[in-house]
Scaffold this motif. Structure first.
Motif, PDB file in Angstrom:
ATOM      1  N   ARG A 138      22.262  -5.394 -42.007  1.00 55.73           N
ATOM      2  CA  ARG A 138      20.809  -4.549 -42.625  1.00 55.73           C
ATOM      3  C   ARG A 138      20.675  -3.599 -41.335  1.00 55.73           C
ATOM      4  NH1 ARG A 138      16.494  -8.111 -41.933  1.00 55.73           N
ATOM      5  NH2 ARG A 138      14.882  -7.375 -42.145  1.00 55.73           N
ATOM      6  N   HIS A 139      20.826  -3.095 -41.097  1.00 58.74           N
ATOM      7  CA  HIS A 139      20.556  -1.970 -40.121  1.00 58.74           C
ATOM      8  C   HIS A 139      22.079  -1.140 -39.790  1.00 58.74           C
ATOM      9  CE1 HIS A 139      16.293  -2.742 -40.035  1.00 58.74           C
ATOM     10  NE2 HIS A 139      16.878  -4.290 -39.591  1.00 58.74           N
ATOM     11  N   ARG A 140      22.725  -0.391 -39.800  1.00 57.43           N
ATOM     12  CA  ARG A 140      24.217  -0.150 -40.448  1.00 57.43           C
ATOM     13  C   ARG A 140      23.501   1.803 -39.360  1.00 57.43           C
ATOM     14  NH1 ARG A 140      28.427  -2.207 -42.156  1.00 57.43           N
ATOM     15  NH2 ARG A 140      28.289  -3.522 -43.906  1.00 57.43           N
ATOM     16  N   ALA A 141      22.879   2.020 -39.037  1.00 60.39           N
ATOM     17  CA  ALA A 141      22.380   3.837 -37.974  1.00 60.39           C
ATOM     18  C   ALA A 141      21.569   3.242 -36.806  1.00 60.39           C
ATOM     19  CB  ALA A 141      20.871   3.506 -39.177  1.00 60.39           C
ATOM     20  N   GLY A 142      22.268   4.582 -36.500  1.00 56.36           N
ATOM     21  CA  GLY A 142      21.941   4.243 -34.981  1.00 56.36           C
ATOM     22  C   GLY A 142      23.709   4.265 -34.319  1.00 56.36           C
TER      23      GLY A 142
END
Length: 516
Positions: free
Chosen positions: A378-382
């Protein structure tokens, strides 16, 4: 056992095996079925673990299990000791003794009378509910209790059972051939360098380099990734024990109680933490620090850190997600890297977790595969620092720049590891390696114009969707999704655009070149 996308959590048996397999000069006998060690040996080979311990199995079949027979254990020991001439035998349990009710320790006690020329050491944590950290902790403690300070075998037994003079020298030779208990003032042990940790070789080599440069000390026993039976026997001769994981603390306390050996606990990540760790070692060992070596190493790290500080500050202010760090793995590794990242990056923390159910806390919880895999997708950022499985899941369908923002720091691994000279994570040179990754990963994020993330999506789970801000962009142009230059929106007139007719003039809101 539940269903897993990747590999199931490692058991206590695997933790014990990963700890014992690299030890030279011993044999390991598993009381289990055929095929167990074949798979395990292949797994160790893929991970680059030098399987120096001779591996054997009792090859139990269904009849042995149904009737609770143990005679195969005696037969295997006869071959290992009387034919192959091994003097130290590790007995590795599996789930089978737990199921059929076999007490391996009691069997071993009875077999010691039949094989007085050999040292039989049974290990525990073979039950189905034992975890990998429990297996590692138990194996390190048992080695410290059963081998450290124990006199070596003065004779070996040939195939016929006759006594033969020892065939020269000590395996490994780091203890210099001294008798157990005779002090070696400029030597040290590393406790907890086990094959289940990622980059265990490189990290141990960096600590050896630091100890040699800062104190002029040489390694006596690197327990257990690079050691022999004889080196473990001579661990009592060391000036100080360096414990680099919490599972090794019980073994260090055992050696301190038995021989009075001082110990230092910690995994130093970054130049400041490494300097503090060196001062602790100096206090525990009573040896002075070579200040010239320390100044030289600090200067190199501090020079690079000062050069990169403006870049990290720029990224933290302009693209906060570029330096948002998410990390998961062994709790000691995660804590150490997070502390170093807080000093250097100045960014926020993303999802952080550990892989030990006994060590999870509110700030650093234990997450199951299902939990962390959902968050990673769900969280691909960073920035993401985790196992090979987590990185492969995050990188599926991702752009190249997204793959550049991940660094493996934990197992399980999905690749073959055959290069023994990979850069470390610990110590001064490990700090340079981490700074290099954070810099290039952050710049890759900033330069990726195709990933303009909505800043409202936070890691605290309020949104839960990593959607780009504005419209979906695939070819770098603003506006709606285009594949062949044509507007694929459903037209208000009811036409779907597949009849060769474009949208009516009343529905057209864009110019011919497709810009809004």
């Amino acid at each position: 056992m539940g269903l897993y996308r990747f590999t199931p959590p490692s058991s206590g048996r695997m933790g014990t095996l990963w700890t014992l397999a690299p030890i030279r000069g011993a044999a390991l006998l598993e009381f289990g079925c055929m095929g167990h060690l074949l798979y395990s040996h292949s797994l160790l080979d893929r991970a680059g673990v030098p399987v120096s311990c001779s591996l054997y199995s009792t090859h139990l079949d269904e009849t042995d299990i149904a009737l609770g027979r143990t005679d195969r254990l005696d037969e295997a020991l006869d071959v290992i000791i009387r034919k192959d001439g091994h003097h130290v035998v590790f007995l590795l349990p599996s789930s089978i003794p737990q199921i059929i009710g076999v007490d391996l320790a009691s069997l071993c006690q009875g077999l010691r009378e039949k094989y007085p020329e050999a040292l039989l050491i049974p290990f525990g944590h073979g039950s189905l509910d034992a975890t990998q950290p429990q297996g590692v902790r138990g194996a390190l403690l048992r080695l410290a209790e059963s081998l450290a300070g124990r006199p070596g075998q003065t004779t070996r037994v040939d195939a016929a059972g006759a006594g033969v003079a020892p065939a020269g020298g000590r395996a490994g030779g780091r203890a210099g051939g001294r008798a157990a208990g005779q002090a070696e003032p400029l030597s040290f042990n590393i406790i907890g360098s086990c094959a289940d940790l990622f980059r265990f070789k490189a990290d141990a080599q960096e600590l050896e380099r630091i100890m040699t440069g800062a104190f002029g000390m040489t390694p006596l026993c690197v327990m257990t990734s690079d050691c022999s039976v004889e080196q473990i026997r001579h661990m009592s001769n060391a000036r100080v024990n360096l414990v680099i994981r919490h599972e090794g603390e019980a073994a260090a306390r055992c050696l301190h109680k038995r021989f009075g050996t001082a110990f230092v606990i910690g995994r130093p990540y970054g130049a400041p933490a490494t300097t503090r760790w060196i001062r602790q070692v100096a206090q525990a060992s009573g040896l002075p620090v070579d200040e010239r070596f320390l100044a030289r190493e600090n200067e190199e790290s501090q020079t690079l850190s000062a050069r990169l500080a403006p870049v990290f500050s720029h990224l933290a202010n302009k693209s906060p997600r570029a330096v948002r760090l998410s990390i998961g793995g062994h709790i000691d590794v995660v804590k150490g890297i997070l502390a170093f990242a807080d000093e250097e990056l100045g960014g926020s923390r993303g999802l952080c977790w550990c892989d030990d159910p006994e060590m999870g806390t509110e700030g650093l919880p234990f997450l199951t595969e299902d939990a962390w895999s959902q968050e990673v997708v769900r969280h691909r950022a960073g920035l993401l620092m985790a196992s090979g499985e987590a990185l492969s899941l995050r990188d599926r369908g991702a752009e190249t720049s997204q793959r550049l923002r991940g660094l493996q720091i934990a197992n399980p691994d999905l690749r073959w590891r055959v290069n023994p000279y990979e850069p470390p994570f610990l110590g001064f040179r490990g700090a340079l390696n981490l700074l290099d990754f954070w810099l290039n990963a952050g710049l890759a994020y900033e330069h990726d114009t195709r990933n303009e993330w909505d800043e409202r999506d936070e890691w605290d789970g309020r949104d839960g969707r990593d959607e780009p801000s504005g419209q979906n962009r695939r070819d770098g142009r603003d506006g709606q999704n285009r594949r062949d230059g044509r507007d694929e929106r459903d037209e208000r007139s009811g036409r779907d655009g597949r009849d060769g007719k474009g949208p009516s003039s009343s529905d057209t809101t864009e110019s011919e070149d497709g810009a809004l």
